[in-house]
Write an enzyme that holds these catalytic residues in place. Sequence first.
Site, PDB file in Angstrom:
ATOM      1  N   TYR A 140      -5.928 -14.532 -11.718  1.00 14.32           N
ATOM      2  CA  TYR A 140      -4.534 -14.097 -11.654  1.00 14.32           C
ATOM      3  C   TYR A 140      -3.579 -15.286 -11.574  1.00 14.32           C
ATOM      4  CZ  TYR A 140      -5.025  -9.029 -10.867  1.00 14.32           C
ATOM      5  OH  TYR A 140      -5.248  -7.691 -11.007  1.00 14.32           O
ATOM      6  N   LYS A 187     -20.032 -12.387 -10.351  1.00  8.54           N
ATOM      7  CA  LYS A 187     -20.745 -12.456 -11.634  1.00  8.54           C
ATOM      8  C   LYS A 187     -21.413 -13.828 -11.682  1.00  8.54           C
ATOM      9  CE  LYS A 187     -21.804 -10.761 -15.683  1.00  8.54           C
ATOM     10  NZ  LYS A 187     -22.735  -9.622 -15.840  1.00  8.54           N
ATOM     11  N   ASP A 219     -21.130  -5.812 -12.482  1.00  3.47           N
ATOM     12  CA  ASP A 219     -21.513  -4.681 -13.348  1.00  3.47           C
ATOM     13  C   ASP A 219     -22.388  -3.701 -12.573  1.00  3.47           C
ATOM     14  OD1 ASP A 219     -23.342  -6.761 -13.294  1.00  3.47           O
ATOM     15  OD2 ASP A 219     -23.842  -6.688 -15.426  1.00  3.47           O
ATOM     16  N   ASP A 243      -9.517  -5.829  -7.938  1.00  5.15           N
ATOM     17  CA  ASP A 243      -8.524  -4.961  -8.570  1.00  5.15           C
ATOM     18  C   ASP A 243      -9.232  -3.817  -9.288  1.00  5.15           C
ATOM     19  OD1 ASP A 243      -5.961  -4.154  -9.577  1.00  5.15           O
ATOM     20  OD2 ASP A 243      -6.573  -4.989 -11.512  1.00  5.15           O
ATOM     21  N   ASP A 247      -9.645   0.593  -8.064  1.00  6.47           N
ATOM     22  CA  ASP A 247      -9.278   1.792  -8.847  1.00  6.47           C
ATOM     23  C   ASP A 247     -10.508   2.672  -9.060  1.00  6.47           C
ATOM     24  OD1 ASP A 247      -6.700   0.682  -9.175  1.00  6.47           O
ATOM     25  OD2 ASP A 247      -6.524   1.535 -11.183  1.00  6.47           O
TER      26      ASP A 247
HETATM   27  C1  IPM Z   1      -2.756  -3.746  -7.726  1.00  7.41           C
HETATM   28  C2  IPM Z   1      -1.999  -3.756  -9.025  1.00  7.41           C
HETATM   29  C3  IPM Z   1      -1.472  -5.153  -9.289  1.00  7.41           C
HETATM   30  C4  IPM Z   1      -2.672  -6.096  -9.384  1.00  7.41           C
HETATM   31  C5  IPM Z   1      -0.567  -5.276 -10.532  1.00  7.41           C
HETATM   32  C6  IPM Z   1       0.599  -4.350 -10.468  1.00  7.41           C
HETATM   33  C7  IPM Z   1      -0.126  -6.700 -10.769  1.00  7.41           C
HETATM   34  O1  IPM Z   1      -2.796  -3.292 -10.062  1.00  7.41           O
HETATM   35  O2  IPM Z   1      -2.159  -4.108  -6.690  1.00  7.41           O
HETATM   36  O3  IPM Z   1      -3.933  -3.379  -7.716  1.00  7.41           O
HETATM   37  O4  IPM Z   1      -3.294  -6.204 -10.444  1.00  7.41           O
HETATM   38  O5  IPM Z   1      -2.987  -6.712  -8.382  1.00  7.41           O
HETATM   39 MN    MN Z   2      -4.739  -2.562  -9.455  1.00  7.61          MN
END
Ligand code: IPM
Ligand code: MN
Length: 351
Positions: A140, A187, A219, A243, A247
């Site tokens: 990042y 990884k 993975d 990240d 999700d």
């Molecule tokens: C998160 C979001 C952020 C990230 C984005 C909005 C930059 O997806 O906080 O998970 O990737 O960290």
């Molecule tokens: Mn995110």
Amino acid sequence: MKKNVVVIEGDGIGPEVIKQAIKVLNSIGEKFCHNFMIKKMIAGSKAIEKFGNPMPKKTIDSCLKSDAVLFGSIGNSKYDHYPIGMRPEDGLLKLRKKMGLYCNIRPIIPYSNIEKSPIKKERLKKVNFLIYRELTGGIYFGEKGRSKNGKEAYDYCVYSKKEIERIGKMAFQAALSRKKKISLVDKANVLETSRLWREVIKKMSSNYPDVYLEFLYIDNAAMQIILNPKKFDVILTDNMFGDILSDEASVITSSLGLLPSASIGKNQSLFEPVHGSYPQAEGKNIANPLGCILSASMMLEYFGMYKEKILLEKAVKSSIEEKICTSDIIDSSFVTTEEVGNYIEKYIKDH
Ligand code: IPM
Ligand code: MN
């Protein structure tokens, strides 16, 4: 107690969910005699429109002077073509860096009566883990750019021993107070940064003989989170993998809208729901405010307000039990963002 909280509503559904979180914070304040001094600052699209900068210096300075920051969400595809550093998301990254928010904690705890998770019910029993995501390093924040002819692009992934150690320490301490297990996700069969992570964390583990440390490739971890989520206690990982995994892990709880997070910094910390700006729902009063409300609850814990946090979490649990939930967790629900907030506010008043 008096606490100065900077609030950044941000983009999309940010303002709607933040409104509910503030309402709930105020009812906690009233009940327990705390004064949450809220100072709203702008960032993201609104800041681009007003100041041509997604994270104005004034906003950063206020955050650095606060006791904590409560953040809504950021992101607007209108600015996708903007140059590096000028998009709404860049504003959030800048704030993370300036505040030194190196340790992002995302708890994955399913509520028992939510039926909507696509994962089999028996697999969800006893699931309770934390993702410790490094937040100010890695791909990042490494140098990025394009070649002169624009036909090549690069993003460097860089980690230092120091960066790994400071989040490693937080993860080991968390594991000690839980099931005493860390899964380091990386990884290392391909990436040199991952091999450094393994080296550093393995060495640290000798100071924590009671904590069991395992190594998983990303993975494989992505698969295990769905196949056998019970096996996890603390997942420790870098910025990018964290990240993606968070999700994915939200599927366990049934909705990304439920996930809170705490980003622990050098001096101040920031609290934000994991969901993004969800522009399709903006202004419709249908977004789930629980991710933001639970982020406020993590903030209460950070302030040492444990009774307050417990009451707030009871209120959230009750709202789910009573099915006062938005449609992301109960199909065909017509309960609005505002109604969820009102229920929780009232629960706190009445209990
Ligand atoms: C998160 C979001 C952020 C990230 C984005 C909005 C930059 O997806 O906080 O998970 O990737 O960290
Ligand atoms: Mn995110």
